[in-house]
Every structure is written in C-alpha cells, then in structure tokens.
Design an enzyme around this catalytic site. Structure first.
Site, PDB file in Angstrom:
ATOM      1  N   GLY A  96      -3.039 -13.316   0.510  1.00 37.72           N
ATOM      2  CA  GLY A  96      -2.331 -12.095   0.140  1.00 37.72           C
ATOM      3  C   GLY A  96      -1.030 -12.325  -0.588  1.00 37.72           C
ATOM      4  O   GLY A  96      -0.405 -13.382  -0.492  1.00 37.72           O
ATOM      5  N   CYS A 205       4.149  -2.978  -0.945  1.00 37.71           N
ATOM      6  CA  CYS A 205       3.198  -3.294   0.120  1.00 37.71           C
ATOM      7  C   CYS A 205       2.552  -1.991   0.575  1.00 37.71           C
ATOM      8  O   CYS A 205       3.197  -0.929   0.588  1.00 37.71           O
ATOM      9  CB  CYS A 205       3.934  -3.957   1.285  1.00 37.71           C
ATOM     10  N   GLY A 206       1.277  -2.041   0.952  1.00 38.08           N
ATOM     11  CA  GLY A 206       0.560  -0.829   1.348  1.00 38.08           C
ATOM     12  C   GLY A 206       1.172  -0.120   2.531  1.00 38.08           C
ATOM     13  O   GLY A 206       0.834   1.030   2.808  1.00 38.08           O
ATOM     14  N   HIS A 207       2.082  -0.797   3.257  1.00 37.81           N
ATOM     15  CA  HIS A 207       2.695  -0.187   4.428  1.00 37.81           C
ATOM     16  C   HIS A 207       4.182   0.047   4.217  1.00 37.81           C
ATOM     17  O   HIS A 207       4.968   0.106   5.157  1.00 37.81           O
ATOM     18  CB  HIS A 207       2.422  -1.065   5.654  1.00 37.81           C
ATOM     19  N   ARG A 242      -9.148  -1.727  -4.254  1.00 34.87           N
ATOM     20  CA  ARG A 242      -8.326  -1.169  -3.167  1.00 34.87           C
ATOM     21  C   ARG A 242      -7.660   0.114  -3.646  1.00 34.87           C
ATOM     22  O   ARG A 242      -7.186   0.196  -4.775  1.00 34.87           O
ATOM     23  CB  ARG A 242      -7.267  -2.182  -2.744  1.00 34.87           C
ATOM     24  N   LEU A 475      -6.748  -5.449   8.720  1.00 37.44           N
ATOM     25  CA  LEU A 475      -6.337  -5.489  10.129  1.00 37.44           C
ATOM     26  C   LEU A 475      -4.859  -5.890  10.160  1.00 37.44           C
ATOM     27  O   LEU A 475      -4.489  -6.943  10.672  1.00 37.44           O
ATOM     28  CB  LEU A 475      -7.190  -6.498  10.900  1.00 37.44           C
ATOM     29  N   SER A 476      -4.033  -5.070   9.641  1.00 39.99           N
ATOM     30  CA  SER A 476      -2.684  -5.474   9.236  1.00 39.99           C
ATOM     31  C   SER A 476      -1.756  -5.827  10.389  1.00 39.99           C
ATOM     32  O   SER A 476      -1.730  -5.143  11.416  1.00 39.99           O
ATOM     33  CB  SER A 476      -2.043  -4.352   8.422  1.00 39.99           C
TER      34      SER A 476
END
Length: 754
Positions: A96, A205-207, A242, A475-476
């Site tokens: 990643g 970042c996706g979060h 994604r 599965l972050s």
C-alpha cells in the site's frame, strides 16, 4: 524474409489472440488490437516474472471465488516480512501507499498518505519485495538440493511467487502517468494494481476527510490506460478498481451523467452561494484584525453584499465578538479550534437555509407537493425509484413535461476550489463500481468501518449485474476493531464470511507498519530494562518457533553464496563465509533440552511397548503470538497426546510450569508412562522449580502421584485454591536426562505395572 506489412499483421493477429483468452471474459477495451501492436515495437521484451505471476495469481483468485474462499493478507513493511508471510502460508501480498508514505525513502520524508511521493516510489518498494521473494526461492532450492529424498518429503515446499497487489493510487495523473506507473510495476515483477477514483493532487487516505472524486468516465480512462499498457507488454495483469464514494463529499466534475443523481444542490433560490459565504466570512474576520487571508485568493466580486447580508442575519458579528479574543491569540491550537467552530457554525446555518437535496429528491418533493395541491399527473408505478437514477437534464425535462417548476442549483453549492458537493454512501459506491466493472478484474469499495451488512449490500448489487465479478475488502488498521461491536469469534470469522460473498482478496493495508512499531517498541523497552537478556529472549522464541531468523546467515543466503563461490573457484576457495569462524554455528547449539531428546525417549518407549507408529513431536505456541505453549505427539496427523502449558518466573525467581491441560487421546497408550516422559522433558527444558495444575482432574491427580513415587515431585498440595501445586526435585529430573538407564528403568516399570 517476410515484408514489414506481413510481420505487422502477424503481430496484430497475436494481439487479437491475446484479447480472446478466456481469462479476459467480460473485460472491455476502448482500443483495437492494431493500436496495441503499433506500440509494441519489433524487439521482443519478455517480462517473465510479472507475466507468470499474473497468470497464476489470477487463476488462484478465480479458484478462490468459485470455492467461496479468500486470501487474507496484509501489507508488509519490509522485504523480510513479505518472505515470512509466504512461509506462513499467506498466498498473496498487499503493498500500500499508506505504509510507503509513512516509511519515506532516501529522497522523501515520512508522511501521511496523500500520494505526494514520486510515481516511482511504490514500484521501487515493490521491486525490493520481489527481489527478496526470488532470493528466498533460490535459497530454498539450494537447501532442498542438499536434502535426502525423505527430508524433502517432510519439508513443505514454499511458493515464493510474487502474488502482489500494489497501490497505484490515482495513477498519479493522466493517461501517460498511469501507463508509466503500470510499466514500472510490471518491470519490477508485480502482477496486480489497484487504482482509485480520487482526484490527483487532492488524494487522501480512504479514511481521511476531504476526498475529491473524479467522474466515472475519468476512472474508466485510467483503468483502460492501465489495461492498454499491460496489453502492450503482453502481461495478463490484475486490475482492481477502488471507489471512495462511500465517504467522499466532493467531486471534481459532474460531466458524467452516472454521477449526477448523487450531486447535491440548494433548493432555496434566495440564499447566497456556499463559496461566497465562506470567502466573505474570511474577509469579515480579517476586518476584525484576525489573521485569515483566504479571501485574498479570490476576486473581490466573490465577497458579495448578499453574502454579507445573510451572515448578518445569522448574527455573525456577535459570533465573531464571542470568539474574537481567542482568535487573536498566538496559541495555534486554540486559534484553529475556535476558527473551525466558527466556520462549522456558519456552514451549519447555511445548509439549513439552503435546504440541500439531490436533484432526484428535490424533484420528488416538487411532484408530491403538486399532487397534494390537486394536480393530476400521469405517472407510472415506481416513479420514485426511477427518478433517483436520472441525469440532471433528464430530471429537468421530465418535470417540464409534467408541467412542474422547481428550483435546484448545484453550482450554488460548489466549494471555493470549484468542487461539487455530493451525497456519498453505499448507493453511490455501487453506482461507481457498476460503471467501471467491465474494465476491471476486481472491485473494491473503501468503507468507513468493518461491516458485513454493508459488504453484503455492495456484493449483492454488483453480482446482480456481474455475477462473476471478484471483490476485494480493506480490513483496515484505521478501524478500531474493538469498537465495531463484533465479538472475538465474529472477528475470527470475518474474512471467511466475506469470502462467501465473493471477496477474494482481503487485506490489512498497513499491518506491517504496526507490527514493525510494536516489535521495535517492546524490544527497545526490554533492552533498556533487561540488557542482553532482551536479545536472549528473542533468540529463545525464534528457536521455539523454529524460525529461519534463528540462523540469520543461512536465512539471507550465506550457504547458497558459498555454493556459488565453490563453483566459480573450482572448489578451491578457502574464503567460505559459512566456514570456520562463522558465528552461525553458535545458533545450532541446543541451549535448551532439544526435542530430539524426547524423540529418542519415545523411540525407546515404542520399542518396549511394541508400537510401530511413526511419532512426531512439536513444541509450538498454542496460537501464534500466544504465551501459552503446546507440546504434542502425533502419528499420521492424528494427535496421540498433548500438554498445554505456560511458563513464568515469580517475584522470588521461582520458575513455574503452569499446566492448563493434558491429554492422552489414544486409550491404548494410557498407563504406559507416555505422559511421564513428556513431563520430565518439559521440567528439564524449562528448568522448573514448581508445577501448577490449573485443572485438578483425576488424570492430574494420578500424574502427580506417579511423579511423586519416582521422586520427581515433592510436597504435592491439592488444597491450594482450585489448583494442584507440586515442588520439583531438579536433581532427579536432570538425572533422567543425563542417565540413559533411568529412562529405560522408568519404561520397564511401566511394563510391570501393566
């Protein structure tokens, strides 16, 4: 010799055959075979590592999909971690951008995942992992060549193939950037790549917050460019699409009609634009002597009288006075907090006045209002759902046809940067993924937390239109798994439940980053407090796990390189690295009682008891990372006996063997001193002074009696709470180990008892 035209036509034919492989069933391309052939050149280049890995990895994933199973993996923080993942049986590896950003490089500072690192950084990181896997494969081949046939049968063969899915972020730009990035991955030997639908330059970042999406057609162009580059290189690479639409709030453009149902707009025509309100707020703050200068970015026309009037209407001057003292402080944290609170107040009030809706919701409200006013409309059943899927132009045309006027303005909601605001969520993520599905091998919806219900909603919607489409799940580590509401059993089952829905590749993005930090922190603390005992404890655990890290010179290929030296010197070299003087051999010494000793005793035990079974002995943690250990004896994968235990040293430096469970599973092997042999071995290996039986069963009581009769235990107490406590006669235990006749006598007595 064939003429140039004939050669080119043959190349085109070869590309057509490549396109027609069953592996590409359901995949669309926006280009022709001729366009691919035109880019290939006449000098053949073979990317054998990526080519073989892509073909085999894809086949493995398809098998997982049909079996409803999956690969559960994580992103390693070092090449060594990747090798250990393969040794542990984890079939695929994730690489990643988060960990790459966090690690930094020789040229880049460590930082947050904003894809601000160079395009080459993740491919370079991948190259070192691929090299490590190839080296591990070479080392394995060398060592297996030195084994006997029986040794090879007993030693599992590890597949070190670089089955990697790597982070291609947003592609780092346009078409040329995407193709350049994919080329670098292929050259490094990487077979899989995920590309997300965020805007380059604002990628998060996706979060994290502040994510800006690109339209569906832009994401399709990226995926198509990646496939085009793979086709040019003749590699069946795996493309993962994604989407961050579940939590995103902004969009660069709404040019694609498929995105338009999720765009937000204002339904109050008498409110100033979102941008003008924010910029005017900054101008007002500056007028009050507060250090905000954002308004200087824009034309003075943005600072509109309408916006000032609206701000005054919500009492902005009173609010500014309320925060004025704090906003003029030099305390950065206090200033930022107060400024954010003030902006949040203004935005909240604006959103209430603007009455924000998607165009579909606004249209539905207008239709319902018209019908309640008595207007008769010829509308088909299910119109509410259908109108939610229409483009902006189609919704407006539909209401015009019905004779209904309504106000909805998405431009009034644009951010100061010009981005449109959107209604993120699973429905938008589904729509985005359905749009790109024909151009990708695997689909991935980034989520805000781990939730099987959300995963099923996504999977069901995708498979309703694309029943064979594989899925991936993050599965972050950004999720607090203990706050998800799951029990430990549900956490254990989470990956297998995902697999049932078609999620074939499920990964902990920066798991290796946190493992690295935890191990370093624990060892650093231990080194500060325990000196070199800290390292000795690490080495003991490596021996217990039979980890290749216990013999580091062999792990990194010392013996194989000595083999190469022997070959190149005609076996005359006297400078072997693994020869005399190598500290490697210190690690081959048995500082604890070796399992070989117990195996030898069991051989005597089998002979005396006329047992022909081939017995295997294992001493391992009961579960990886657990301090509870298990010593087991098995035959042909059938468990014969085991002891589950842990070891500890109390404040008086007394070494205690704490036995949690003991079993002899084969009834014919009871009362033959088998469990006594195992006990003696453990008492010596761990130099135990006392034994605690935590479950005072009849078997435990009998075992204590037998050990006491042999003068191995003394002072056995059954009345201490709910456990049995016995003191160990260390000298007698050592005697059993050092005097062969003692073990034989013990076993012979066992025969007499029977």
């Amino acid at each position: 010799m064939k003429n140039e035209s004939t050669v080119f036509q043959e190349t085109v034919a070869g590309v057509i055959n490549f396109f027609e492989k069953s592996r590409f069933d359901g995949i669309k391309r926006l280009y022709t075979a001729r366009q691919v052939a035109e880019q290939q050149g006449t000098i053949f280049q073979d990317y054998s590592i990526a080519k073989a890995a892509a073909k085999d990895f894809f086949q493995k994933l398809r098998e997982k999909y049909s079996e409803k199973s999956s690969i559960t993996t994580f992103g390693p923080y070092s090449p060594g971690q990747a090798v250990m993942m393969k040794r542990a049986g984890i079939e695929g590896i994730y690489l990643g951008g988060w960990a790459t950003s966090a690690k930094g490089s020789a040229d880049e500072d460590p930082g947050a995942d904003l894809a601000s690192y160079p395009l080459s950084q993740v491919p370079n990181e991948a190259a070192s992992i691929v090299r490590a896997l190839l080296a591990a494969d070479k080392n394995q081949r060398f060592h297996r060549c030195k084994m006997t046939e029986n040794e090879r049968k007993e030693t599992p063969l590890i597949d070190f193939s670089p089955y990697i899915i790597a982070d291609a972020d947003t592609g780092h730009g346009g078409d040329a950037h995407v193709r350049n990035l994919v080329r670098r991955f292929v050259e490094a030997g990487v077979p899989g790549y995920h590309i997300e639908d965020q805007k380059p330059g604002t990628k998060k970042c996706g979060h994290q917050g502040g994510k800006v999406l690109v339209p569906c057609d832009e994401q399709i162009k990226r995926l198509n460019a990646a496939r085009f580059q793979l086709d040019v290189m003749r590699v069946e690479g795996i493309i993962v699409a994604r989407t961050d639409a579940e939590a995103a709030t902004l969009m660069e453009s709404i040019s694609d009609e498929r995105d338009q149902p999720f765009v937000l707009g204002v339904t109050n025509p008498n409110i100033p634009s979102y941008k003008s309100v924010l910029i005017t707020l900054h101008a007002l703050l500056n007028e009050y002597g507060i250090d905000t200068y954002g308004h200087m970015l824009y034309s003075e026309q943005v600072i509109a009288s309408q916006a000032r009037k609206w701000l005054n209407g919500i009492g902005i001057e009173q609010k500014i006075e309320e925060y004025s003292e704090i906003l003029k402080t030099d305390e950065a944290i206090t200033f930022e907090k107060a400024l954010n609170e003030l902006i949040d107040f203004v935005v909240g009030e604006w959103e209430k006045d603007a009455v924000i809706k998607t165009i579909g919701d606004a249209a539905k409200q207008a239709i319902v209002l018209a019908m309640s006013d008595g207007l008769e409309l010829d509308i088909a059943l299910g119109w509410e759902c259908e109108i939610e899927k229409l483009s902006i132009a189609d919704v407006k045309a539909y209401l015009k046809e019905l004779g209904i006027s309504f106000y909805w303005n998405c431009d009034a909601m644009r951010s100061p940067e010009g981005y449109f605001q959107i209604k993120g969520g699973i429905p938008f993520a589904i729509a985005k993924s359905l749009a790109v599905a024909p151009f990708a091998d695997i689909l991935w919806m980034e989520t805000k937390t781990a939730d099987l219900a959300d995963a099923k909603k996504f999977a069901d919607a995708i498979h309703a239109e694309f029943p064979d489409k594989m899925l991936a799940y993050n599965l972050s580590p950004s999720f607090n798994w203990d706050s998800t509401g799951m029990t430990e059993e549900e956490m254990i089952a989470f990956p297998s439940e995902l697999a049932k829905m078609g999620f074939v590749f499920n990964f902990i993005t920066y798991g290796g980053h946190q493992i690295d930090g935890l191990a370093a922190e624990e060892f650093s603390d231990s080194l500060n407090n325990e000196g070199m005992l800290a390292l000795a404890k690490v080495q003991r655990k490596l021996r217990l796990l039979d980890s290749p890290y216990k013999t580091p010179q062999t792990l990194v290929g010392g013996t194989r390189l000595d083999g190469a030296l022997a070959a190149s010197s005609g076996r005359t070299a006297t400078t072997r690295a693994m020869g005399k003087g190598s500290t490697q051999f210190q690690h081959l010494l048995h500082t604890e009682l070796p399992l070989l000793t117990l195996k030898k005793w069991l051989h005597e035990w089998k002979t005396i008891n006329e047992i022909n079974a081939e017995l295997k002995v294992k001493l391992k943690p009961q579960s990886m990372g657990s301090s509870t250990l298990e010593l087991s004896v098995s035959s042909n994968k059938e468990m014969i006996a085991n002891i589950v235990f842990s070891t500890l040293v109390d404040r008086n430096k007394v070494a205690i063997l704490s036995i949690r469970d003991q079993n002899t599973f084969v009834s014919n092997y009871r009362r033959k001193r088998l469990m006594t042999l195992i006990h003696i071995f453990l008492l010596n290996r761990f130099r135990s002074d006392k034994v605690h039986y935590l479950t005072p069963t009849a078997d435990n009581v009998k075992q204590c009696e037998a050990m006491a009769k042999r003068d191995i235990y003394s002072n056995v107490h059954e009345e201490v709470g709910n456990i049995i406590v016995a003191e160990v006669q260390r000298d007698d235990v050592v005697a059993y180990v050092n005097q062969e006749n003692k073990i034989k006598d013990l076993l012979q007595i066992g025969q007499l008892v029977l």
